[in-house]
Design an enzyme around this catalytic site. Structure first.
Site: not given
Ligand code: GLC
Length: 561
Positions: A23, A200, A29, A25, A260, A21
């Site tokens: 800043n 993802d 970031d 908060d 993934e 971080d």
């Molecule tokens: C993937 C991501 C996970 C997220 C899911 C929905 O598995 O790694 O963090 O919750 O997709 O986007």
């Protein structure tokens, strides 16, 4: 196999909210990432993957995106991100963003327009379906434990599909107009100078032609939505969309992508990561999945170090000659690798963490570290369910209770598996809040930071951090790179419990031995030793003529004749 620029890289995942971080908060970031580029460069990693930094209501910590082409003000500005792109390039590093296109946020303008007019053009960007006899269109349970259909407000008997949280409506990839928008967005980012994406939840974009019920598999009367992935029509659509995505975006840009992808049949590996695959690489989740149960976390069994080895080795054998896997022991969705794969009582021990590190970094493939892994960060303690931030953990806690667990047993289960374990702030120093923030951290730091932190480990030659540095520089050493990056993998001594032993062979013959147990091991040597290339202990290894004694948790790399 064709050589590619990224194959000799070492990846590093940043989960921005908890990285650094700048800043005060309480949230990490992009300027905070810029401050730590020297640290990352010294570690030796060169392919940085940022978990989502786009505007988001954070229902799923940024994996619910409300603007694909923006930067969330919590994390900084577009100018900050552009500076990160140029600063990483200047250091010979590359930047990857997270491509989350199975779903967006319900606050994305597309979904807002779709809700206003489900029959209009934006309605076609999502899956709207009528209910069945007053019930949702089918009986699927989503990844976070609830049903996948939620009612459209103000429209009796109309539902929308979300395989994840109800604030993450699934995008309808069967609509060519949606696909064109996605490709445009992907190209826009690639043109900005990022090197590629981590992709993802991507296997979910191929939906079957019809949404039908599957046999219920839990007391809630629902069935795991994963069943749909096996439907031939879903598989065919997935192949069609991924080919089109690759050809319209990644390939013309020479981008690196890591998917993934869970549960791939070895026969399908080539389609994903072969020379003409959809992606450059995909994560090896064999060990991640080991011991998990479709019933939920409460029914999961923790893998042993031997299970970990066996999972890695079978993936290695399947991928050899096909493509490059990306090897991980943890990420933002999993418990800390040390807490998960090391036996109880050893998870905090640096020597055991080093033994695990040696395996994951020296296998064939592309290693991806997750922030804090290089420090030996471990799971955090949970005193109550009210401390939980993660939406998935809340769903799993409910599943524990539904299965009849008492509240304290349920807490113990989720304490091990919760995604929050990986999301505590990075432990930079022994100062207040682990040096992560000058304010109040959005999630409490793990109190182990007083002894486990980057500053202390930088000064200690025997630290976990310095061992990771040695492993990474060994992969990049011109004398060993050919062997460690492109060389063959061949396991040995697999009958020995708790031992990960394998050859990496090309112009050199390297024998990797990692004792994943607390017992010394006497091992025969398969030939004369030319040099000890790496040793995780301070003491020299006990080498005899034709045998050696591997101390408890010792990792060794030997160059053999
Ligand atoms: C993937 C991501 C996970 C997220 C899911 C929905 O598995 O790694 O963090 O919750 O997709 O986007």
């Amino acid at each position: 196999m064709q050589r590619q620029w990224w194959q000799a890289s070492v990846g590093y995942q940043i989960w921005p909210k908890s990285f650094n971080d700048s800043n005060g908060d309480g949230m990490g970031d992009i300027p905070g990432i810029l401050e730590k580029l020297d640290y990352l460069q010294q570690l030796g990693v060169d392919l940085l993957w940022l978990s989502p930094i786009y505007p988001s209501p954070l229902a799923d910590e940024g994996y619910d995106i409300s603007d694909y082409c923006g930067v969330d003000p919590r994390f900084g500005t577009m100018a900050d991100l552009e500076r990160l792109i140029s600063e990483t390039k200047r250091r010979g590093m590359r930047l990857l963003l997270d491509l989350v296109v199975n779903h967006c946020s319900d606050e994305h303008p597309w979904f807002q327009k779709a809700l206003a007019d489900p029959e209009g053009p934006y309605g076609q960007y999502f899956y709207f379906r009528r209910g069945k006899n007053g019930a949702p269109p089918c009986n699927w349970r989503g990844y976070f434990g609830a049903g996948v259909w939620s009612p459209v407000p103000g429209r009796a008997d109309l539902y929308y599909l979300h395989l994840f949280h109800e604030k993450q409506p699934d995008l309808n990839w069967s609509n060519p107009a949606l696909r064109r928008e996605i490709y445009q967005m992907v190209n826009w980012w690639l043109d900005k100078g990022i090197a590629g994406f981590r992709v993802d939840a991507i296997v979910n974009i191929g939906k079957p032609d019809s949404f039908r019920d599957y046999p219920a598999d839990r007391p809630d009367g629902l069935a795991d939505c994963c069943n749909m992935l096996a439907e031939p029509s879903a598989k065919a659509h997935l192949a069609e969309y991924l080919t089109e995505l690759r050809d319209n975006t990644f390939r013309p840009h020479g981008a690196f992508t890591v998917g993934e992808v869970f549960d791939t049949d070895p026969a399908e590996l080539a389609a994903f990561i072969g020379p003409d695959g959809y992606f450059s690489s995909m994560f090896d989740f064999a060990a991640t999945c080991c011991g998990k149960s479709p019933k939920g976390w409460w029914a999961a069994r923790r893998p042993s170090p031997t299970d970990y080895r066996d999972c890695c080795f079978s993936s290695q054998k399947a991928a050899q000659g096909v493509g490059f896997l990306s090897n991980v022991i943890e990420n933002h969705d999993e418990p800390r690798g040390a807490s998960h794969y090391l036996p109880l009582g050893f998870e905090e021990q640096p020597r055991a963490q080093k033994a695990l590190a040696a395996v994951t970094l020296l296998l064939r493939g592309l290693p991806f570290l997750y922030q804090g892994q290089e420090l030996g960060m471990t799971n955090k303690p949970f005193a109550s369910i009210h401390e939980v931030d993660d939406v998935n953990t809340k769903g799993e806690y409910a599943a524990c209770l539904a299965a009849g667990l008492r509240a304290d047993d349920a807490l113990e289960v989720i304490a091990h598996y919760s995604r929050d374990n990986a999301r505590t702030p990075v432990q930079w120093s022994a100062q207040a809040n682990a040096g992560f923030t000058a304010g109040t951290p959005w999630m409490p730091v793990n109190l182990r930071y007083r002894s486990v932190n980057a500053e202390a480990q930088q000064a200690d030659p025997a630290s976990v951090l310095n061992f990771y540095k040695k492993l990474i520089s060994l992969r990049k050493d011109p004398a060993y790179k050919e062997t460690l990056v492109w060389g063959d993998f061949e396991p040995l001594y697999t009958e020995r419990e708790g031992l990960a032993a394998f050859w990496r062979r090309a112009d050199k013959k390297l024998l990797v031995l990692s004792n994943l147990s607390d017992e010394a091991m006497l091992l025969p040597l398969p030939g004369p030793v030319r040099a000890v290339v790496l040793n995780s202990r301070q003491l020299p290894p006990e080498l005899e003529q034709q045998a050696l004694i591997l101390a408890p948790w010792q990792a060794l790399v030997l160059e053999m004749e």
